[in-house]
Design an enzyme around this catalytic site. Structure first.
Site, short mmCIF file in Angstrom:
data_model
loop_
_atom_site.label_atom_id
_atom_site.label_comp_id
_atom_site.label_asym_id
_atom_site.label_seq_id
_atom_site.Cartn_x
_atom_site.Cartn_y
_atom_site.Cartn_z
N ALA A 79 0.79 -1.13 -0.10
CA ALA A 79 0.06 0.52 0.32
C ALA A 79 1.08 1.62 0.02
O ALA A 79 1.67 1.24 0.71
CB ALA A 79 -1.05 0.05 1.33
N VAL A 80 0.40 2.13 -0.71
CA VAL A 80 1.02 3.57 -0.88
C VAL A 80 0.25 4.27 -0.32
O VAL A 80 -1.55 4.55 -1.15
CB VAL A 80 1.58 4.03 -2.26
CG1 VAL A 80 1.83 4.98 -2.72
CG2 VAL A 80 3.20 2.74 -2.72
N GLU A 112 -1.47 -11.79 -5.09
CA GLU A 112 -3.34 -11.80 -5.72
C GLU A 112 -3.74 -9.95 -5.95
O GLU A 112 -3.79 -9.39 -5.01
CB GLU A 112 -4.31 -12.30 -5.08
CG GLU A 112 -4.45 -11.65 -4.18
CD GLU A 112 -4.96 -12.75 -2.77
OE1 GLU A 112 -5.59 -13.93 -3.47
OE2 GLU A 112 -5.79 -12.75 -1.67
N ASN A 117 -7.61 -2.85 -10.35
CA ASN A 117 -6.90 -2.54 -9.75
C ASN A 117 -5.51 -1.49 -10.58
O ASN A 117 -4.82 -2.55 -11.52
CB ASN A 117 -6.18 -2.93 -8.40
CG ASN A 117 -5.20 -2.47 -7.41
OD1 ASN A 117 -5.11 -1.64 -7.51
ND2 ASN A 117 -5.40 -2.91 -6.31
N TYR A 123 2.84 -4.34 -11.28
CA TYR A 123 2.91 -6.04 -10.85
C TYR A 123 2.91 -5.93 -12.46
O TYR A 123 4.86 -7.08 -12.87
CB TYR A 123 2.14 -6.29 -10.37
CG TYR A 123 1.63 -5.89 -8.99
CD1 TYR A 123 3.14 -5.99 -7.71
CD2 TYR A 123 0.61 -6.03 -8.43
CE1 TYR A 123 2.14 -5.52 -7.13
CE2 TYR A 123 -0.17 -5.71 -7.18
CZ TYR A 123 1.23 -5.38 -6.90
OH TYR A 123 0.11 -4.84 -5.49
#
Length: 155
Positions: A79-80, A112, A117, A123
């Site tokens: 998370a950012v 996952e 998103n 990724y």
């Protein structure tokens, strides 16, 4: 905007308030991606789990949590905070956990991510390939279901 240095450090259960605040800021509750504080504490107590905290000017900006078992690792959370997105923090966290896994002899890293998103771009740019799908995996605040895509990177 000037690029600021990102510092990374190893975290632990004492950082759960930071992790909780970052998740609250980063994950939209309508998708059901965030974990509870108790879930984080439970996972952090498990063997093979590592937490990395990213800061900018000593302000927590993001984190990554990885679990390793045998020769496989799973990126559990990344998370950012929204105000720090698109500044290389997610990429720095991802590169760091990949390098650490490689150094530990890990052969594969899994993750996952919710379908749709924007993190998918990060990724894929870092060598992860989609290998599967979990229908209705995430449950949003209103009960709606969202699919998850599973990714793999051979290290």
């Amino acid at each position: 905007m000037a690029t600021r240095a990102v510092s990374l450090r190893t975290g632990d259960a004492r950082d759960v308030a930071t992790v909780d605040a970052l998740m609250s800021a980063a994950f939209d509750p309508r998708f059901g991606e965030a974990w509870t504080r108790n879930q984080c504490l439970g996972v952090l107590a498990m063997p093979g789990v590592r937490l990395t905290i990213a800061s900018v000017d000593e302000v927590p900006a993001g984190f990554a949590m990885v679990r390793s078992v045998a020769d496989e690792a799973e990126l559990l959370l990344l998370a950012v905070a929204p105000s720090y997105r698109r500044q290389g923090i997610g990429a720095a966290l991802l590169r760091a956990v990949i390098a650490e896994a490689q150094g530990a002899g890990i052969a594969d890293m899994h993750l996952e991510v919710r379908a749709g998103n924007a993190a998918v771009q990060l990724y894929e740019a870092n060598g992860f390939s989609k290998v599967g799908e979990r229908r209705g995996y995430y449950r949003g605040r209103g009960g709606e279901a969202f699919d998850a895509h599973t990714y793999l990177r051979n290290l």
